[in-house]
Design a protein around this motif. Structure first.
Motif, PDB file in Angstrom:
ATOM      1  N   UNK A 147      -8.105 -49.367   9.568  1.00 16.27           N
ATOM      2  CA  UNK A 147      -9.122 -49.429  10.609  1.00 16.27           C
ATOM      3  C   UNK A 147     -10.346 -50.226  10.215  1.00 16.27           C
ATOM      4  N   UNK A 148     -10.513 -50.518   8.910  1.00 17.88           N
ATOM      5  CA  UNK A 148     -11.679 -51.289   8.468  1.00 17.88           C
ATOM      6  C   UNK A 148     -11.573 -52.731   8.957  1.00 17.88           C
ATOM      7  N   UNK A 202     -12.912 -49.720  13.008  1.00 14.90           N
ATOM      8  CA  UNK A 202     -12.527 -49.501  14.400  1.00 14.90           C
ATOM      9  C   UNK A 202     -11.829 -48.155  14.532  1.00 14.90           C
ATOM     10  N   UNK A 203     -12.263 -47.350  15.490  1.00 18.19           N
ATOM     11  CA  UNK A 203     -11.568 -46.095  15.760  1.00 18.19           C
ATOM     12  C   UNK A 203     -10.220 -46.404  16.383  1.00 18.19           C
ATOM     13  N   UNK A 204      -9.206 -45.699  15.962  1.00 16.54           N
ATOM     14  CA  UNK A 204      -7.841 -45.990  16.398  1.00 16.54           C
ATOM     15  C   UNK A 204      -7.268 -44.800  17.153  1.00 16.54           C
ATOM     16  N   UNK A 263      -3.154 -56.745   7.282  1.00 17.58           N
ATOM     17  CA  UNK A 263      -4.203 -57.062   8.250  1.00 17.58           C
ATOM     18  C   UNK A 263      -3.591 -57.662   9.512  1.00 17.58           C
ATOM     19  N   UNK A 264      -4.079 -57.221  10.673  1.00 14.82           N
ATOM     20  CA  UNK A 264      -3.760 -57.890  11.934  1.00 14.82           C
ATOM     21  C   UNK A 264      -5.007 -58.646  12.372  1.00 14.82           C
ATOM     22  N   UNK A 265      -4.809 -59.872  12.874  1.00 12.46           N
ATOM     23  CA  UNK A 265      -5.918 -60.756  13.215  1.00 12.46           C
ATOM     24  C   UNK A 265      -6.343 -60.541  14.663  1.00 12.46           C
ATOM     25  N   UNK A 266      -7.651 -60.539  14.894  1.00 12.42           N
ATOM     26  CA  UNK A 266      -8.195 -60.225  16.213  1.00 12.42           C
ATOM     27  C   UNK A 266      -7.628 -61.097  17.322  1.00 12.42           C
ATOM     28  N   UNK A 272      -8.106 -68.682   7.384  1.00 14.55           N
ATOM     29  CA  UNK A 272      -9.362 -68.597   6.637  1.00 14.55           C
ATOM     30  C   UNK A 272     -10.542 -68.422   7.588  1.00 14.55           C
ATOM     31  N   UNK A 273     -11.323 -67.385   7.346  1.00 10.34           N
ATOM     32  CA  UNK A 273     -12.494 -67.126   8.166  1.00 10.34           C
ATOM     33  C   UNK A 273     -12.222 -66.263   9.380  1.00 10.34           C
ATOM     34  N   UNK A 274     -10.954 -66.018   9.693  1.00 12.98           N
ATOM     35  CA  UNK A 274     -10.627 -65.180  10.846  1.00 12.98           C
ATOM     36  C   UNK A 274     -10.950 -63.724  10.525  1.00 12.98           C
ATOM     37  N   UNK A 275     -11.298 -62.972  11.554  1.00 15.19           N
ATOM     38  CA  UNK A 275     -11.574 -61.546  11.391  1.00 15.19           C
ATOM     39  C   UNK A 275     -10.418 -60.721  11.918  1.00 15.19           C
ATOM     40  N   UNK A 276     -10.237 -59.541  11.336  1.00 16.09           N
ATOM     41  CA  UNK A 276      -9.146 -58.674  11.755  1.00 16.09           C
ATOM     42  C   UNK A 276      -9.380 -57.247  11.318  1.00 16.09           C
ATOM     43  N   UNK A 277      -8.329 -56.446  11.459  1.00 19.25           N
ATOM     44  CA  UNK A 277      -8.396 -55.018  11.140  1.00 19.25           C
ATOM     45  C   UNK A 277      -7.327 -54.673  10.117  1.00 19.25           C
ATOM     46  N   UNK A 278      -7.696 -53.907   9.108  1.00 16.45           N
ATOM     47  CA  UNK A 278      -6.743 -53.433   8.114  1.00 16.45           C
ATOM     48  C   UNK A 278      -5.870 -52.358   8.754  1.00 16.45           C
ATOM     49  N   UNK A 279      -4.551 -52.574   8.752  1.00 14.27           N
ATOM     50  CA  UNK A 279      -3.615 -51.602   9.323  1.00 14.27           C
ATOM     51  C   UNK A 279      -3.121 -50.614   8.285  1.00 14.27           C
ATOM     52  N   UNK A 280      -3.074 -51.044   7.017  1.00 14.85           N
ATOM     53  CA  UNK A 280      -2.588 -50.155   5.957  1.00 14.85           C
ATOM     54  C   UNK A 280      -3.030 -50.696   4.610  1.00 14.85           C
ATOM     55  N   UNK A 281      -3.150 -49.794   3.649  1.00 13.06           N
ATOM     56  CA  UNK A 281      -3.432 -50.166   2.262  1.00 13.06           C
ATOM     57  C   UNK A 281      -2.218 -49.785   1.434  1.00 13.06           C
ATOM     58  N   UNK A 282      -1.636 -50.764   0.754  1.00 14.29           N
ATOM     59  CA  UNK A 282      -0.439 -50.524  -0.055  1.00 14.29           C
ATOM     60  C   UNK A 282      -0.749 -50.809  -1.520  1.00 14.29           C
ATOM     61  N   UNK A 283       0.042 -50.227  -2.408  1.00 14.41           N
ATOM     62  CA  UNK A 283      -0.118 -50.452  -3.836  1.00 14.41           C
ATOM     63  C   UNK A 283       1.245 -50.734  -4.434  1.00 14.41           C
ATOM     64  N   UNK A 284       1.371 -51.848  -5.165  1.00 16.13           N
ATOM     65  CA  UNK A 284       2.672 -52.214  -5.716  1.00 16.13           C
ATOM     66  C   UNK A 284       2.932 -51.502  -7.041  1.00 16.13           C
TER      67      UNK A 284
END
Length: 285
Positions: free
Chosen positions: A26-27, A100-102, A66-69, A45-57
């Motif tokens: 949501x960030x 962003x509230x989801x 990230x999904x782009x606005x 580059x420079x586009x804004x979007x919303x983080x959908x998930x945080x993953x760790x390898x």
């Protein structure tokens, strides 16, 4: 090998600090890809979007989906389909300090059982309108486990839309809050009722939804992990939900646009309430 699969099955961290800012699902972020030869990186580059998930390898590195606005296929990215969901490392995103509230709006029901398809029809009606940022409208039909997993996707609020016999005139809409004990409604308009507590059929019998019980779905989801703190169920009294009919009855069909308007109003209320709490609180089973 067992340790590897155990790590792979684990959920990613709820949040990661990037440049002193907490980043989680949501960030809002601005993309700063390191690549210069990749055309896609140059475009994004420079586009804004919303983080959908945080993953760790496996090596411990964090990756942000990230999904782009301004992506016209952004809804596909939010559904975790490839091509519209982009992964970046921590040094490739610039946190904007906003979240962003989801909200998830889930249409539930069996379209082959007459009025039981009410929730599906409301979801279709809502999907035909312009999309509200941060709000996902999904037709789940009778796919209960898909809904269970969707509830694990860091939504702040969820609205379940379903047909439920409650002893009211056909087409009557009822708003339920399953997280609160049953109490008298404070507000009720023509053809609408507002109550709290788990939904039940006539005579206090458990809710029957011909394939998916939203209360059982919520309980199972809560057993698996955190679920949205704000939950509402919008129910419609069916004329019939036990016959092999392929269309809604007249009173239930009339209730579809009214239910869509009711859902939109609830969405705005829930976004406002979530924003007031920083869109952070999640309920645990």
């Amino acid at each position: 090998m067992g340790d590897f699969w155990t790590r792979m099955e684990g959920r990613g961290p709820a949040e990661v600090v990037v440049d002193g800012v907490e980043v989680r699902a949501g960030s809002r972020v601005r993309l700063r890809p390191r690549g210069t030869a990749d055309v896609l990186d140059l475009v994004l580059t420079g586009r804004e979007g919303v983080v959908e998930a945080v993953e760790q390898d496996e090596e411990g590195a964090f990756h942000f989906a990230v999904t782009v606005d301004d992506d016209p296929g952004r809804d596909l990215g939010e559904a975790r389909l490839p091509g519209h969901r982009f992964f970046y490392a921590a040094d490739e995103i610039e946190p904007l300090g906003e979240r962003a509230c989801r909200v998830l709006v889930a249409g539930i029901g069996n379209v082959f059982l007459g009025d039981d398809g009410f929730g599906v029809e409301v979801a279709r009606h809502l999907s035909a309108a312009p999309r509200t940022p941060g709000v996902d409208v999904v037709d789940f039909g009778i796919r209960g486990m898909d809904l269970v997993y969707a509830l694990q996707r860091d939504y702040d609020a969820v609205i379940l839309v379903d047909a439920s016999p409650r002893g009211e005139p056909p087409g009557t809409l009822t708003v339920l809050d399953p997280t609160e004990p049953t109490e008298p409604a404070e507000h009720a308009g023509p053809g609408q009722r507002e109550t709290s507590g788990a939904p039940a059929g006539g005579g206090g019998q458990p809710l029957e939804t011909h394939g998916m019980d939203p209360v059982k779905v919520l309980r199972l989801a809560a057993e698996l992990g955190p679920v949205p703190r704000l939950i509402r169920i919008v129910c419609c009294e069916p004329a019939s939900a036990a016959e092999a009919l392929y269309e809604l009855s007249a009173p239930v069909q009339v209730a579809v646009p009214e239910a869509a308007s009711l859902v939109n109003a609830l969405v705005m209320e829930m976004i406002a309430e979530s924003a007031g709490r920083g869109c952070r609180d999640r309920a645990h089973g």
